[in-house]
Design a protein around this motif. Structure first.
Motif, mmCIF file in Angstrom:
data_model
loop_
_atom_site.group_PDB
_atom_site.id
_atom_site.type_symbol
_atom_site.label_atom_id
_atom_site.label_comp_id
_atom_site.label_asym_id
_atom_site.label_seq_id
_atom_site.Cartn_x
_atom_site.Cartn_y
_atom_site.Cartn_z
ATOM 1 N N UNK A 118 52.986 28.186 37.089
ATOM 2 C CA UNK A 118 52.143 29.356 36.835
ATOM 3 C C UNK A 118 50.895 29.264 37.713
ATOM 4 N N UNK A 119 50.535 30.359 38.342
ATOM 5 C CA UNK A 119 49.298 30.468 39.098
ATOM 6 C C UNK A 119 48.449 31.550 38.448
ATOM 7 N N UNK A 120 47.210 31.212 38.120
ATOM 8 C CA UNK A 120 46.286 32.152 37.504
ATOM 9 C C UNK A 120 45.044 32.266 38.376
ATOM 10 N N UNK A 121 44.584 33.493 38.616
ATOM 11 C CA UNK A 121 43.419 33.681 39.488
ATOM 12 C C UNK A 121 42.630 34.917 39.104
ATOM 13 N N UNK A 122 41.319 34.785 39.139
ATOM 14 C CA UNK A 122 40.413 35.921 39.093
ATOM 15 C C UNK A 122 40.186 36.328 40.540
ATOM 16 N N UNK A 123 40.656 37.515 40.928
ATOM 17 C CA UNK A 123 40.653 37.902 42.345
ATOM 18 C C UNK A 123 39.288 38.411 42.815
ATOM 19 N N UNK A 124 38.395 38.727 41.869
ATOM 20 C CA UNK A 124 37.112 39.414 42.114
ATOM 21 C C UNK A 124 37.401 40.809 42.662
ATOM 22 N N UNK A 125 37.192 41.803 41.822
ATOM 23 C CA UNK A 125 37.631 43.157 42.124
ATOM 24 C C UNK A 125 37.086 43.682 43.455
ATOM 25 N N UNK A 126 35.804 43.360 43.755
ATOM 26 C CA UNK A 126 35.203 43.886 44.986
ATOM 27 C C UNK A 126 35.602 43.091 46.227
ATOM 28 N N UNK A 127 36.328 42.016 46.057
ATOM 29 C CA UNK A 127 36.720 41.163 47.169
ATOM 30 C C UNK A 127 37.733 41.884 48.070
ATOM 31 N N UNK A 128 37.406 42.105 49.347
ATOM 32 C CA UNK A 128 38.335 42.821 50.236
ATOM 33 C C UNK A 128 39.375 41.912 50.891
ATOM 34 N N UNK A 129 39.283 40.596 50.640
ATOM 35 C CA UNK A 129 40.183 39.655 51.315
ATOM 36 C C UNK A 129 41.500 39.541 50.545
ATOM 37 N N UNK A 130 42.200 40.653 50.451
ATOM 38 C CA UNK A 130 43.465 40.664 49.712
ATOM 39 C C UNK A 130 44.473 39.681 50.299
ATOM 40 N N UNK A 131 44.536 39.627 51.613
ATOM 41 C CA UNK A 131 45.563 38.825 52.260
ATOM 42 C C UNK A 131 45.363 37.329 52.006
ATOM 43 N N UNK A 132 44.118 36.896 51.837
ATOM 44 C CA UNK A 132 43.872 35.478 51.567
ATOM 45 C C UNK A 132 44.484 35.070 50.238
ATOM 46 N N UNK A 147 41.865 43.088 38.543
ATOM 47 C CA UNK A 147 42.704 43.881 39.455
ATOM 48 C C UNK A 147 42.551 45.369 39.158
ATOM 49 N N UNK A 148 42.071 46.109 40.148
ATOM 50 C CA UNK A 148 42.016 47.563 40.045
ATOM 51 C C UNK A 148 43.191 48.159 40.811
ATOM 52 N N UNK A 149 43.203 49.463 40.966
ATOM 53 C CA UNK A 149 44.321 50.122 41.652
ATOM 54 C C UNK A 149 44.416 49.685 43.112
ATOM 55 N N UNK A 150 43.275 49.464 43.763
ATOM 56 C CA UNK A 150 43.287 49.018 45.165
ATOM 57 C C UNK A 150 43.980 47.662 45.272
ATOM 58 N N UNK A 151 43.663 46.758 44.357
ATOM 59 C CA UNK A 151 44.301 45.444 44.372
ATOM 60 C C UNK A 151 45.798 45.546 44.071
ATOM 61 N N UNK A 152 46.149 46.350 43.100
ATOM 62 C CA UNK A 152 47.571 46.488 42.757
ATOM 63 C C UNK A 152 48.364 47.019 43.950
ATOM 64 N N UNK A 153 47.808 47.989 44.654
ATOM 65 C CA UNK A 153 48.497 48.532 45.833
ATOM 66 C C UNK A 153 48.620 47.482 46.933
ATOM 67 N N UNK A 203 42.966 25.201 42.975
ATOM 68 C CA UNK A 203 43.396 25.467 44.343
ATOM 69 C C UNK A 203 42.219 25.707 45.287
ATOM 70 N N UNK A 204 42.468 25.647 46.595
ATOM 71 C CA UNK A 204 41.412 25.908 47.580
ATOM 72 C C UNK A 204 40.887 27.340 47.488
ATOM 73 N N UNK A 205 39.763 27.568 48.133
ATOM 74 C CA UNK A 205 39.129 28.885 48.168
ATOM 75 C C UNK A 205 40.114 29.934 48.677
ATOM 76 N N UNK A 206 40.166 31.094 47.991
ATOM 77 C CA UNK A 206 41.048 32.178 48.428
ATOM 78 C C UNK A 206 40.285 33.485 48.661
ATOM 79 N N UNK A 207 38.951 33.381 48.801
ATOM 80 C CA UNK A 207 38.140 34.567 49.054
ATOM 81 C C UNK A 207 37.428 35.101 47.841
ATOM 82 N N UNK A 208 37.840 34.685 46.648
ATOM 83 C CA UNK A 208 37.195 35.126 45.421
ATOM 84 C C UNK A 208 36.005 34.226 45.105
#
Length: 284
Positions: free
Chosen positions: A68-82, A100-106, A267-272
Motif C-alpha cells: 500500500x502506498x499512501x500520500x498527501x499530494x498537496x492539492x496546489x502542487x503542480x508536480x503531478x508527474x513526480x 485530490x481535486x478534479x485537476x489531480x484526478x484528471x 519515501x523520498x520527496x515527490x513534490x508535495x
C-alpha cells in the motif's frame, strides 16, 4: 529529536529568557528541563531504544501479502508527474491519495486506468480522496459525518483465498491558528473502531494532521486496538518534506488483529509538502 510545534516555540522562548533574564536563569532552566523531560517521556515509545510493539512478519504466504502506498499530494502542487513517477516506481497493490481535486484526478487518470478497482472523491477544499486497488473490493464507503467537514474513506479488501481486511483512510482537518483541535480529534476518534465485524483485521493510513504520541492518536490506538509498527523503531517523520530531521510524523500506518507488517518506509520527496508512506502487509 522530533517534538510538537508548540514545544519548539515554548523551548525557544525559554532559551531566549535564559539570555534576557539572567537573574531568573535557575527558574527558567528548571522549566526548560521539565519541558524536555515531559516530551521525552511522551516520545519515548517512538525512539529506537524503546521496545517494539509490532514484530515484523518474516515468513508469510506471498498470496496473503500486498503493498500500500499512501500520500498527501498537496492539492496546489503542480508536480503531478513526480507523484505519478513515484507510484509507478513502487507499483503498489493499493493506492490511497488525499487532497485530490478534479485537476489531480484528471492528471492521475492514465495511472488509475491500470487498476481494476478505482474510487475517486475529488473536492476543491483539500479533502478529496483517491483509492485504487488490484485486490478485489467487497465494499467501499466515503463517510461524511456531521460537524467533521472531512470524509473518511473505508474499503473491505479481499486478500488471498478470502481474508477480508478493512482499510481506513484518514485526513482530518488540520487545526489552524486561533482554532481548537476538536474537529480533527473527533474525526480521528470516530474512525478508531471502524472495521469491527467478520474481518481478518484492519489497516489505517493517511495524514492524521497529528503526531502519533499525542493524547488523541494514543487514545485512537487504545480504543480501537490499533498497533503502530513505528513504536520502538523511530518517528519516521513525513512533514514538512524538506526538513525531515526536525519534522513531524503526521502520516500514520497502523494495523489491528490478524494483519501483520512485513516492511514499511517513508519515501523520498515527490513534490508535495508531505512524504508518502509505503508498507507491505500480510493477512495471517
Amino acid at each position: 529529536m522530533v517534538l510538537e510545534p508548540a514545544t519548539y516555540t515554548l523551548m525557544a522562548l525559554l532559551v531566549v529568557g535564559l539570555a534576557v533574564y539572567p537573574k531568573r536563569r535557575l527558574v527558567l532552566a528548571v522549566v526548560l528541563g521539565a519541558a524536555i523531560a515531559t516530551n521525552i517521556t511522551r516520545i519515548w515509545p517512538y525512539l529506537e531504544m524503546a521496545p517494539e510493539e509490532v514484530e515484523m512478519v518474516a515468513d508469510a504466504d506471498p498470496a496473503k501479502c500486498f503493498t500500500v502506498l499512501s500520500a498527501n499530494v498537496k492539492m496546489e502542487n503542480p508536480r503531478h508527474q513526480a507523484l505519478i513517477a513515484q507510484v509507478e516506481s513502487f507499483d503498489p497493490d493499493v493506492l490511497f491519495l488525499t487532497e485530490t481535486d478534479t485537476i489531480w484526478v484528471n492528471a492521475l487518470r492514465p495511472l488509475l486506468d491500470r487498476y481494476p478497482q478505482v474510487r475517486t472523491h475529488p473536492q476543491s477544499n483539500t479533502f478529496g480522496k483517491v483509492f485504487a486497488s488490484r485486490l478485489p473490493l467487497i465494499e467501499t464507503d466515503v463517510i461524511e459525518r456531521p460537524n467533521e467537514d472531512t470524509p473518511t474513506f473505508t474499503a473491505v479488501l479481499k486478500v488471498g483465498d478470502g481474508n477480508l481486511v478493512e482499510f481506513i483512510g484518514l485526513h482530518p482537518k488540520a487545526p489552524l491558528p486561533g482554532q481548537d483541535t476538536n474537529k480533527r480529534d473527533q474525526s480521528i476518534m470516530n474512525a478508531s473502531d471502524e472495521g469491527e465485524g467478520e474481518l481478518a483485521g484492519g489497516i489505517v493510513m493517511g495524514d492524521f494532521n497529528d503526531v502519533p504520541w499525542s493524547r488523541t492518536t494514543t487514545a485512537f490506538r487504545e480504543k480501537g486496538g490499533w498497533l503502530d509498527p513505528r513504536i520502538g523503531r523511530g518517528t519516521y517523520a513525513t512533514f514538512p518534506s524538506w526538513t525531515l530531521p526536525i519534522g513531524w510524523p503526521l502520516d500514520q500506518i497502523m494495523v489491528k488483529d490478524n494483519v501483520g507488517v512485513r516492511s514499511f518506509q517513508v519515501l523520498p520527496d515527490n513534490g508535495s509538502d508531505h512524504r508518502a508512506t509505503y508498507a507491505e502487509f500480510c493477512a495471517n
